[in-house]
Design an enzyme around this catalytic site. Structure first.
Site, mmCIF file in Angstrom:
data_model
loop_
_atom_site.group_PDB
_atom_site.id
_atom_site.type_symbol
_atom_site.label_atom_id
_atom_site.label_comp_id
_atom_site.label_asym_id
_atom_site.label_seq_id
_atom_site.Cartn_x
_atom_site.Cartn_y
_atom_site.Cartn_z
ATOM 1 N N GLU A 12 72.033 -18.700 10.418
ATOM 2 C CA GLU A 12 70.693 -18.350 10.915
ATOM 3 C C GLU A 12 70.790 -17.733 12.301
ATOM 4 O O GLU A 12 69.970 -16.919 12.693
ATOM 5 C CB GLU A 12 69.825 -19.599 11.029
ATOM 6 C CG GLU A 12 69.523 -20.279 9.728
ATOM 7 C CD GLU A 12 68.914 -21.652 9.962
ATOM 8 O OE1 GLU A 12 68.025 -22.018 9.205
ATOM 9 O OE2 GLU A 12 69.325 -22.356 10.903
ATOM 10 N N ASP A 216 64.020 -24.823 -0.357
ATOM 11 C CA ASP A 216 64.071 -25.650 -1.565
ATOM 12 C C ASP A 216 62.801 -26.473 -1.637
ATOM 13 O O ASP A 216 62.010 -26.485 -0.695
ATOM 14 C CB ASP A 216 65.313 -26.558 -1.512
ATOM 15 C CG ASP A 216 65.270 -27.478 -0.305
ATOM 16 O OD1 ASP A 216 64.646 -28.540 -0.366
ATOM 17 O OD2 ASP A 216 65.853 -27.107 0.750
HETATM 18 N N1 ADE Z 1 66.195 -28.775 5.164
HETATM 19 C C1 ADE Z 1 66.141 -27.902 4.129
HETATM 20 N N2 ADE Z 1 65.862 -28.532 2.981
HETATM 21 C C2 ADE Z 1 65.744 -29.856 3.287
HETATM 22 C C3 ADE Z 1 65.493 -31.012 2.524
HETATM 23 N N3 ADE Z 1 65.318 -30.954 1.214
HETATM 24 N N4 ADE Z 1 65.465 -32.201 3.176
HETATM 25 C C4 ADE Z 1 65.664 -32.266 4.523
HETATM 26 N N5 ADE Z 1 65.921 -31.197 5.270
HETATM 27 C C5 ADE Z 1 65.959 -30.000 4.677
#
Ligand code: ADE
Length: 250
Positions: A12, A216
């Protein structure tokens, strides 16, 4: 004035680093800080490392050793709010620690001795970041995730919940969200650093704003192709947003 731009992951940060004029590397507290100029502003770029303690150390060092007086965070998060899709962007208006629990001494989620559970982001900096997210992403073109084209990113604004746990199952998410909801908090996204940065910035009276691209849905597939998403989607989005942001910053 000096602006700190924090990222959680190297990928990033890479695109942002390329924009820095006259970059100077300084090592401190086991971290690498990149000092330089961007659009006429003094800027320090740094990786927070992962989790709340690491993020707090990084933020404290930025303020104490580099004298930054504005902090912006760009990173990825799991989308947990209704309608918050992979490839969307969330600009935080406040943070909460979903794993903070000193009950029965203090109310669930309350940060002991602060008298509150949520830490608000700076209103002016957040409005600029929201505007920069909308305008910056308008021109990013189409991106793919697992060979599927992503729909154009929606930009959301709301509460982000931080905790020292990568959430990767529907059951975990339900537990976290139900707990928060029963205390009157509705989170749009989950991640592992923002609330710590917000708390340190509040301690020092330094304005803070944060933006996260949804990588996600914090479900069983959360870890799949995580690094691919960061490289192919989150990094170009962070560059588009921050480039627009520094242009509009006074
Ligand atoms: N950062 C990106 N995805 C995440 C997740 N599922 N849980 C915690 N931090 C995250």
């Amino acid at each position: 004035m000096t602006l700190a731009i924090m990222s959680a992951l190297l990928d990033e940060q890479r695109g942002l680093l390329e924009q820095l004029g006259n970059p100077q590397r300084v090592k401190r507290a086991g971290r690498t800080f990149w000092c330089g100029q961007w659009c006429g502003h003094e800027v320090v770029l740094v990786l927070t490392k992962v989790g709340k303690v690491a993020a707090a150390t990084t933020t404290t060092t930025l303020i104490e050793a580099f004298g930054v007086d504005r902090v912006v965070f760009t990173g990825v998060a799991g989308g947990v709010g209704a309608g918050v899709k992979v490839g969307d962007v969330v600009v935080a208006d406040a943070f909460i620690q979903h794993d903070m629990d000193s009950s029965p001494l203090f109310a669930r989620y309350e940060i002991p001795l602060y008298g509150c559970a949520t830490m608000a982001c700076d209103v002016t900096l957040t409005a600029l970041l929201l505007e920069a997210s909308r305008n910056g992403l308008a021109g990013v073109g189409s991106h793919f995730h697992r060979e599927t084209p992503l729909s154009p990113p929606n930009v959301h604004s709301g509460l982000i919940a931080s905790g020292d746990k990568f959430l990767a199952s529907a059951q975990e998410v339900t537990q976290v969200l139900d707990g928060l909801r029963s205390a009157g908090h509705d989170a749009l996204a989950v991640e592992m650093e923002g609330a710590a940065v917000a708390q340190v910035c509040r301690d020092y009276g330094v304005p803070f704003a944060a933006v996260r691209t949804i990588s996600d849905r914090a479900d069983d597939a959360a870890h799949m192709d995580f690094s691919g998403f960061v490289t192919q989607v989150a990094s170009p989005y962070a560059l588009a947003i921050v480039s627009q942001f520094v242009k509009t910053l006074s």
